[in-house]
Design a protein around this motif. Sequence first.
Motif, short mmCIF file in Angstrom:
data_model
loop_
_atom_site.label_atom_id
_atom_site.label_comp_id
_atom_site.label_asym_id
_atom_site.label_seq_id
_atom_site.Cartn_x
_atom_site.Cartn_y
_atom_site.Cartn_z
N SER A 48 0.83 -1.20 0.00
CA SER A 48 0.00 0.00 0.00
C SER A 48 0.86 1.25 0.00
CB SER A 48 -0.94 0.03 1.21
OG SER A 48 -0.19 0.25 2.40
N ALA A 49 0.23 2.37 -0.32
CA ALA A 49 0.85 3.69 -0.22
C ALA A 49 -0.24 4.68 0.12
CB ALA A 49 1.54 4.08 -1.52
N VAL A 50 0.06 5.61 1.03
CA VAL A 50 -0.90 6.63 1.45
C VAL A 50 -0.32 7.99 1.12
CG1 VAL A 50 0.04 6.56 3.81
CG2 VAL A 50 -2.22 7.58 3.38
N ILE A 51 -1.17 8.90 0.64
CA ILE A 51 -0.72 10.22 0.20
C ILE A 51 -1.42 11.28 1.04
CG2 ILE A 51 -0.52 11.80 -1.76
CD1 ILE A 51 -0.88 9.36 -3.59
N TYR A 52 -0.62 12.18 1.64
CA TYR A 52 -1.12 13.30 2.44
C TYR A 52 -0.79 14.62 1.75
CZ TYR A 52 -1.84 10.24 6.49
OH TYR A 52 -2.28 9.25 7.34
N GLY A 53 -1.57 15.63 2.06
CA GLY A 53 -1.31 16.96 1.55
C GLY A 53 -2.49 17.86 1.81
N ALA A 54 -2.26 19.16 1.69
CA ALA A 54 -3.33 20.13 1.90
C ALA A 54 -4.37 20.03 0.80
CB ALA A 54 -2.74 21.53 1.93
N ASN A 55 -5.55 20.59 1.06
CA ASN A 55 -6.57 20.67 0.02
C ASN A 55 -6.00 21.44 -1.16
OD1 ASN A 55 -8.58 19.33 1.48
ND2 ASN A 55 -9.19 21.21 2.53
N TYR A 405 4.25 15.77 11.48
CA TYR A 405 3.58 16.26 10.26
C TYR A 405 2.77 17.51 10.56
CZ TYR A 405 0.19 16.46 6.43
OH TYR A 405 -0.61 16.89 5.39
N LEU A 406 1.97 17.48 11.61
CA LEU A 406 1.12 18.62 11.93
C LEU A 406 1.92 19.83 12.38
CD1 LEU A 406 -1.84 16.79 13.75
CD2 LEU A 406 -1.75 17.65 11.39
N LYS A 407 3.15 19.61 12.85
CA LYS A 407 4.03 20.72 13.22
C LYS A 407 4.79 21.27 12.00
CE LYS A 407 3.37 21.28 17.64
NZ LYS A 407 2.89 22.57 18.19
N GLY A 408 4.63 20.60 10.86
CA GLY A 408 5.24 21.11 9.64
C GLY A 408 6.60 20.56 9.32
N LEU A 413 1.52 20.96 4.36
CA LEU A 413 0.44 21.48 5.21
C LEU A 413 -0.19 22.71 4.55
CD1 LEU A 413 1.91 21.33 8.83
CD2 LEU A 413 0.05 19.94 7.91
N PRO A 414 -1.47 22.97 4.84
CA PRO A 414 -2.08 24.20 4.31
C PRO A 414 -1.57 25.42 5.05
CG PRO A 414 -3.62 23.06 5.75
CD PRO A 414 -2.42 22.16 5.61
N PHE A 415 -1.48 26.54 4.34
CA PHE A 415 -1.14 27.82 4.97
C PHE A 415 -2.45 28.55 5.21
CE2 PHE A 415 2.65 26.62 2.61
CZ PHE A 415 3.64 26.81 3.57
N ILE A 416 -2.83 28.64 6.45
CA ILE A 416 -4.14 29.21 6.81
C ILE A 416 -3.94 30.64 7.32
CG2 ILE A 416 -6.18 28.97 8.27
CD1 ILE A 416 -5.57 25.95 8.39
N GLY A 417 -4.54 31.57 6.62
CA GLY A 417 -4.42 32.97 7.00
C GLY A 417 -5.49 33.40 7.96
N GLU A 418 -5.47 34.65 8.31
CA GLU A 418 -6.45 35.21 9.26
C GLU A 418 -7.59 35.85 8.49
OE1 GLU A 418 -6.70 38.55 12.85
OE2 GLU A 418 -4.79 38.09 11.88
#
Length: 421
Positions: A48-55, A405-408, A413-418
């Motif tokens: 198997s292989a799993v792929i992660y990434g931002a929307n 991963y969640l710490k970057g 990871l997505p870059f979430i602005g204000e």
Amino acid sequence: MLIEFRVTNFRSIREEQSLSLVMAQGKELLVENTFDSGLPGFPRLLRSAVIYGANAAGKTNLLKALQYMQALVLNSATISSPGAKILHTPFRLSEASTGRPSGFEVVFADNGVRYEYGFTADAERFHSEWLIAYPHGRPQHWFEREYNAERQAYDWHFSSKLKGSPRVWRDATRDNALFLSTAMQLNSEQLQPVFTWFQKKLVIIASWAGQMNAGLSYKMLDDKNGKENLLRFIRAADLGISDITVRREPLIAGQAIVGNIVLENPTSGQIPTMLRVSSFHKSVETGEPVAFELSDESHGTQKLFEAAGAWLNVLNNGEVLVVDELDTSLHPLMTRFIVELFHRQSSNAKNAQLVFTTHDTSLLDSASFRRDQVWFVEKDKESVSHFYPLSDFSPRKGEALEHGYLKGRYGALPFIGELKL
């Protein structure tokens, strides 16, 4: 089975990107998550292989590229007419890219033979196409075509190892059709395994293309052994369901259609019938089965039931299953259960493979994956997608991968602005 897939200049992918299922270094989960390729002198492959990434990072585009390649192999010789345009979706944020062909290549093994097949194409024509086979461990370049712009014609090369009538197939191949597809229409026996791999061994389930074929689950209920296999799957998933039945009812004009129902296509002159599925749970007081309509079950349970036949079919036939957003409507433990079906020798004796995208980061710390099974994708400042494996970071054994991963630490990871209202 699937060894590697490479794609260039397709949607958000500009430079060549690849996904490899070749085992890298490391002996962790060797028996569970890898298998012998059966190829002389070739490494073990991953289950198997799993792929992660931002929307919008490009996860789905990699899967779409493989699906696009599959569709052209299966249909280019039969659906498109002479002069018709080929659907071409290059990287559109660069003028240099929009004017270049897109490229696709897949490396796979079938019945102990490794194949490398690929092509490049734009809207006008296939610019190149090639197939290399390794029937005895050494490469045989069965065929290759390359468009010569000066002559406005193709340069062709055929190996003496390619049997049949390759020059007849060549003359029948249009600019907007693949030689492989055309040769299959003209009954090439030697190329049949390559075509069949795309047709029957590669199963792509994408969120943009609907759900799995629920008909396989309904069909299993009609067979005693099939039903038992399906029930074992459902019970192992711990859904509380003790039995499932299907009954057929005539579709009467004016009758309200309620519940989870699948209409069967009648033959000429027959009354249409409905397949009504019931699930059974044990009574708290008596332990006796209590019937429910399948529509009374949760959305996740319905989805798992509808997909069960397809999952079991892939495992039983040793196929390659590619799924976009596997975790949609599923509890993380249920996602893990499905992944582990592919990692267990007892349930995956034929070495089926699973490639999927997900946002479920809990899988990273579930001890379910080797580091070479985890892939990430992220976009750079020019909106170009890049794919890379977790093994590039050489994480320590026992490292908290989800936290990292969640710490970057690994990117993607997505870059979430204000948002100011």
